[in-house]
Structure formats: C-alpha cells, structure tokens
Design a protein around this motif. Structure first.
Motif, PDB file in Angstrom:
ATOM      1  N   THR A 108       0.773  -1.070   0.029  1.00  0.00           N
ATOM      2  CA  THR A 108       0.144  -0.002  -0.141  1.00  0.00           C
ATOM      3  C   THR A 108       0.952   1.299  -0.092  1.00  0.00           C
ATOM      4  OG1 THR A 108      -1.691  -1.029   1.234  1.00  0.00           O
ATOM      5  CG2 THR A 108      -1.661   1.299   1.200  1.00  0.00           C
ATOM      6  N   ASN A 134       2.216   2.146  -3.542  1.00  0.00           N
ATOM      7  CA  ASN A 134       1.119   2.227  -4.235  1.00  0.00           C
ATOM      8  C   ASN A 134       0.700   0.959  -5.439  1.00  0.00           C
ATOM      9  OD1 ASN A 134       0.701   4.978  -3.907  1.00  0.00           O
ATOM     10  ND2 ASN A 134       2.501   5.603  -4.984  1.00  0.00           N
ATOM     11  N   LEU A 185      -1.070  -1.394  -4.192  1.00  0.00           N
ATOM     12  CA  LEU A 185      -2.434  -1.720  -3.588  1.00  0.00           C
ATOM     13  C   LEU A 185      -3.084  -0.609  -3.029  1.00  0.00           C
ATOM     14  CD1 LEU A 185      -3.931  -4.452  -3.008  1.00  0.00           C
ATOM     15  CD2 LEU A 185      -3.125  -4.250  -0.669  1.00  0.00           C
ATOM     16  N   PRO A 186      -4.278  -0.358  -3.447  1.00  0.00           N
ATOM     17  CA  PRO A 186      -5.064   0.674  -2.891  1.00  0.00           C
ATOM     18  C   PRO A 186      -5.318   0.540  -1.358  1.00  0.00           C
ATOM     19  CG  PRO A 186      -6.040   0.189  -5.017  1.00  0.00           C
ATOM     20  CD  PRO A 186      -4.989  -1.013  -4.420  1.00  0.00           C
ATOM     21  N   HIS A 191      -9.017  -6.083  -3.942  1.00  0.00           N
ATOM     22  CA  HIS A 191      -7.646  -6.082  -3.399  1.00  0.00           C
ATOM     23  C   HIS A 191      -7.106  -7.187  -3.089  1.00  0.00           C
ATOM     24  CE1 HIS A 191      -9.341  -2.279  -1.050  1.00  0.00           C
ATOM     25  NE2 HIS A 191      -7.917  -2.199  -1.246  1.00  0.00           N
ATOM     26  N   LEU A 250      -5.665  -8.321  -6.728  1.00  0.00           N
ATOM     27  CA  LEU A 250      -4.334  -7.377  -7.042  1.00  0.00           C
ATOM     28  C   LEU A 250      -3.177  -8.043  -6.181  1.00  0.00           C
ATOM     29  CD1 LEU A 250      -5.251  -3.748  -7.127  1.00  0.00           C
ATOM     30  CD2 LEU A 250      -4.570  -5.214  -8.859  1.00  0.00           C
ATOM     31  N   ARG A 270      -0.379  -0.242 -12.290  1.00  0.00           N
ATOM     32  CA  ARG A 270      -0.910   1.106 -12.553  1.00  0.00           C
ATOM     33  C   ARG A 270      -2.270   1.123 -13.118  1.00  0.00           C
ATOM     34  NH1 ARG A 270       2.869   4.460 -14.164  1.00  0.00           N
ATOM     35  NH2 ARG A 270       3.979   4.384 -12.378  1.00  0.00           N
ATOM     36  N   ARG A 293      -5.243  -0.641 -11.198  1.00  0.00           N
ATOM     37  CA  ARG A 293      -5.591   0.358 -10.086  1.00  0.00           C
ATOM     38  C   ARG A 293      -6.334   1.460 -10.681  1.00  0.00           C
ATOM     39  NH1 ARG A 293      -0.283   0.216  -9.130  1.00  0.00           N
ATOM     40  NH2 ARG A 293      -0.333   2.459  -9.201  1.00  0.00           N
ATOM     41  N   PHE A 324     -10.341  -0.483 -10.543  1.00  0.00           N
ATOM     42  CA  PHE A 324     -10.423  -0.735  -9.236  1.00  0.00           C
ATOM     43  C   PHE A 324     -11.017   0.750  -8.624  1.00  0.00           C
ATOM     44  CE2 PHE A 324      -9.389  -0.760  -4.793  1.00  0.00           C
ATOM     45  CZ  PHE A 324      -9.312  -1.948  -4.473  1.00  0.00           C
TER      46      PHE A 324
END
Length: 203
Positions: free
Chosen positions: A66, A69, A71-72, A83, A86, A107, A110, A114
């Motif tokens: 996280t 960047n 994983l949100p 999640h 990913l 990227r 995401r 997402f």
C-alpha cells in the motif's frame, strides 16, 4: 551416486500439471480484515512454498504494498475482492520484478478497474489472463523437454559417470536460467517503455 535427471524432468512436468490459479469465485464476496486476507492467501498458496517456513503474505507485506502504491488502501480496515485479486498478481510478480516495476505494471489496473465499476471488471480481466496462461503450460513443457534433451547430449566426450551427470544437470539448469534471464530482460524493457510514456504524459 548416479543422478537420475529423467526423474527430475518427470517431477518438473508433474508440478506443471498441477499449476492452477485461484478462481474469482473462490474469493469471498465480502470484505475481509487483514488477518482474513493473509489466511486466505496462505491456504490457497501453501502448495507453492519451497520451504515450510516461507511466508506467502504478511501484514507488513500488505502495508508495504500500500505504501508503494501497488495496492489501494483498505476501506475501514477491510479489503475487497479486488484487493485480493491484486494481491494474487503481486504474489506472482514479486518473484521476478522489483516493487517499482510491479507498481508500473499494475497502475492501469488500479486506476481503471479498481473498484469494479467499469465495463470490464477486474475479476473478468484476471480470469482472462489466468486462462490464457494455462494454455502456455503445454508449450512450456515442450520447451523444457527440448532444453533437457540438449543438456543430455552435452559433455558426451567425458567418461560416463557422476561427473558427466553433474555437468549435464548443470547444463540443464543453465539453459532454463538463460530462458528466464531473457524473458526478464524483455519484461523490464517493456516496463521501462511504459514508465517513459507515463513520464511524458505528466510533462
């Protein structure tokens, strides 16, 4: 003691025959706490461990993904199916790519898929990729067999015995390693091109 490389090859093929992916429908359709996410990953990837003490996923890893960047962030300390999808992709990528490279590769996923609110949802994208990869197993087995046969033809000028067997096995390892090296080099070149395009967009 004679090295039975044929047994090694058969063991490799047996492992490839058991390669599968976590299907989207296997992922709980409810948001999970971090402990539940790590447990899910451990349960589904335990067979991929090389050593029993290997960690599939930890809280520290999730926080690090996280922070970098990949994983949100979680929502109210819970992680969605997206999640988890990913995290599965990160698990595969991290064996050959750096954190920065994985961030570049993921990227678009995401930013565009997402959360799942577009025409192509992340679970469908993931499933298409996994099904495509499954079709690569048989061609890969053929490639490995070719590398094996060539390695077995190497060092035939040496007397038969343990030394010759060891060198043939070494040649087999080198052949497989060179294949990985070339593919990693190609992947990094593609990623560098993606990163350059993103930089140009920001200017």
């Amino acid at each position: 003691m004679k090295i039975d490389t044929n047994d090694i090859l058969n063991s490799i093929f047996e492992s490839l025959d058991h390669v599968d992916y976590i299907k989207p429908e296997e992922i709980p359709n409810i948001d999970l706490y971090m402990d539940q996410v790590t447990t899910f990953m451990d349960d589904h990837f335990s067979s991929t461990k090389r050593y029993s003490e290997d960690k599939i996923l930890t809280k520290t890893m999730i926080n690090n993904y996280t922070k970098n960047n990949l994983l949100p962030p979680s929502v109210k300390k819970k992680y969605s199916r997206e999640h988890v999808l990913l995290l599965i992709l990160i698990y595969y990528f991290k064996n050959i790519l750096s954190i920065k490279d994985i961030e570049t590769v993921l990227r678009p996923l995401r930013e565009k898929y997402f959360p799942e609110d577009g025409s192509l949802v992340l679970s469908e994208l993931y499933k298409k990729i996994c099904e495509m990869e499954k079709t690569r197993i048989e061609p890969m087995k053929a490639s490995v067999k070719e590398a094996y046969e060539k390695s077995q033809a190497a060092f035939d000028d040496l007397p038969e015995g343990e030394d010759q067997d060891e060198l043939k096995l070494f040649a087999f390892i080198c052949s497989l390693s060179f294949d990985v090296y070339l593919k990693k080099m190609m992947i990094e070149k593609i990623i560098d091109e993606l990163a350059a395009r993103e930089t140009n967009k920001e200017k």
